[in-house]
Scaffold this active site. Structure first.
Site, PDB file in Angstrom:
ATOM      1  N   ILE A  66       0.827  -1.203   0.000  1.00 36.93           N
ATOM      2  CA  ILE A  66       0.000   0.000   0.000  1.00 36.93           C
ATOM      3  C   ILE A  66       0.867   1.260   0.000  1.00 36.93           C
ATOM      4  CG2 ILE A  66      -0.214   0.154   2.511  1.00 36.93           C
ATOM      5  CD1 ILE A  66      -3.201   0.916   2.005  1.00 36.93           C
ATOM      6  N   GLY A 121       0.542  -5.226   1.558  1.00 35.92           N
ATOM      7  CA  GLY A 121      -0.679  -5.390   0.770  1.00 35.92           C
ATOM      8  C   GLY A 121      -0.502  -6.269  -0.450  1.00 35.92           C
ATOM      9  N   ASP A 124      -1.484  -9.670   0.512  1.00 33.05           N
ATOM     10  CA  ASP A 124      -2.944  -9.778   0.465  1.00 33.05           C
ATOM     11  C   ASP A 124      -3.416 -10.067  -0.955  1.00 33.05           C
ATOM     12  OD1 ASP A 124      -3.925  -8.837   3.273  1.00 33.05           O
ATOM     13  OD2 ASP A 124      -2.546  -7.247   2.693  1.00 33.05           O
ATOM     14  N   GLU A 144       2.952  -5.601   7.723  1.00 39.16           N
ATOM     15  CA  GLU A 144       2.082  -4.777   8.562  1.00 39.16           C
ATOM     16  C   GLU A 144       2.494  -4.775  10.028  1.00 39.16           C
ATOM     17  OE1 GLU A 144      -0.472  -5.816   4.984  1.00 39.16           O
ATOM     18  OE2 GLU A 144       1.077  -6.789   6.201  1.00 39.16           O
ATOM     19  N   ASP A 152      -5.106  -6.410   7.130  1.00 39.36           N
ATOM     20  CA  ASP A 152      -6.577  -6.392   7.160  1.00 39.36           C
ATOM     21  C   ASP A 152      -7.252  -6.525   5.804  1.00 39.36           C
ATOM     22  OD1 ASP A 152      -5.955  -3.923   6.096  1.00 39.36           O
ATOM     23  OD2 ASP A 152      -6.755  -2.733   7.763  1.00 39.36           O
TER      24      ASP A 152
END
Length: 270
Positions: A66, A121, A124, A144, A152
């Protein structure tokens, strides 16, 4: 073909090649990324001419995760009321989750080709793909934890089914970095290639093999695998019986059988 700010999209040989194209920013995921990836995977899901998707990153890295500027913008929107802040943050997190759900829910197989950084991210994202391949120089990290937060957007929910609970806990608690060979050893990567060019050719070869199969059979197989993540064996058996009661009436079955008998390559309709 639609022009995108963050992605390059090409379609050839029934393979959609989706490339994160922010190499100068290590392919970090900015605001446009999260919006455009939903649009792209809705297109891939709807387009009959797409049989499989290959997801890659431009330049030396897959993605550094991110964009920190996006996190800064979110922090700047916080007000004095904790309840309203929490509601705003929760809504934003659910929006980000929906972006990667679009990848997971795509009816076509999605293959991730990873080189260089695959951090935060980006983990993810590849967890939402069907298969992951990498080069030796790939570097994976659930980053993270080093930022004082909980991952998340899908890592903690999807990775236990890919690499197992214990290994996921080790990587999520420590944030340590894996190289390509270890990623293959623990099952995060299906295969590790020596170089980027070998990775690209190897992934395309897998994609071509999938694209040559019956599209109905591929979609049904993916649907059954996803269904079994959250259901019992007897539920899955009942569901596939109902599914095939319809799908076995497709023309793809006799086409495949005739091709097998004649030792020729089948040609299935989109």
């Amino acid at each position: 073909m639609t022009e995108y700010k963050v992605f390059g999209v090409e379609l050839a040989e029934r393979i959609a090649r989706v490339t994160i194209d922010r190499a100068d920013k290590l392919n970090a995921m900015n605001a446009d990324f999260w919006r455009e990836i939903v649009e792209i995977f809705r297109w891939a899901d709807d387009a009959d001419e797409v049989r499989v998707v290959v997801l890659a990153g431009a330049g030396e890295h897959f993605s550094a995760g991110i964009d920190l500027q996006l996190l800064g913008e979110a922090a700047s929107q916080m007000g004095p009321d904790a309840g309203r802040n929490a509601e705003r943050l929760r809504r934003r997190i659910l929006e980000l989750q929906a972006s990667f759900n679009a990848v997971d829910e795509c009816r076509k197989p999605v293959i991730a080709a990873v080189q260089g950084y695959c951090l935060g991210g980006a983990i993810d994202l590849i967890a939402a793909c069907d298969m992951r391949y990498c080069s030796e120089d790939a570097r994976f990290s659930i980053k993270e934890i080093d930022m004082g937060m909980v991952a998340d957007v899908g890592t903690l929910q999807r990775l236990p089914r890919i690499i197992g609970d214990g290994m996921l806990r080790e990587l999520a608690y420590t944030g340590r970095t894996l190289d390509g060979r270890e990623a293959q050893a623990i099952g995060l990567a299906n295969r590790c290639y020596g170089t980027l060019s070998e990775l690209q050719e190897g992934v395309l070869q897998v994609a071509r093999e999938i694209a040559a199969k019956s599209p109905l059979a591929i979609r049904g197989t993916k649907r059954m695998i996803r269904y079994m993540r959250d259901h019992r064996v007897d539920d899955g058996l009942d569901y596939v019986a109902t599914w095939n009661a319809a799908m076995l009436q497709s023309s793809d079955l006799p086409v495949a059988m005739a091709a097998h008998m004649s030792k020729k390559k089948p040609d299935f309709e989109d």
